[in-house]
Design a protein around this motif. Structure first.
Motif: not given
Length: 77
Positions: A3-7, A20-25, A46-48
């Motif tokens: 899944s792709t998430v925008l923060v 960091e948590r989202l990327v690790a998951k 780790g985000a784009q």
């Protein structure tokens, strides 16, 4: 496919930890960034990075395109 998430607010304290948590998951993460410094910070986590701001509808539309979720942690003053 992940899944792709925008923060929003990803270069801040809370948003950075969230990235960091989202990327690790295993999520693909995009983060809205208003400045070059913010872009470097979210990329390091780790985000784009996606250039834009909360008060620019066109940049928000572009950033969210293709995302499965948006997590809004940015402060807007």
């Amino acid at each position: 496919m992940a899944s792709t998430v925008l923060v929003t607010g990803g270069s801040g304290f809370v948003g950075g930890r969230l990235i960091e948590r989202l990327v690790a998951k295993g999520y693909q993460v995009r983060a809205l960034a208003r400045s070059d410094d913010a872009m470097r910070i979210v990329q390091k986590k780790g985000a784009q990075p996606v250039r834009g701001s909360l008060n620019d509808a066109a940049s928000l539309a572009s950033a969210v395109r293709g995302c499965d979720a948006v997590i809004h942690v940015a402060a807007y003053f």
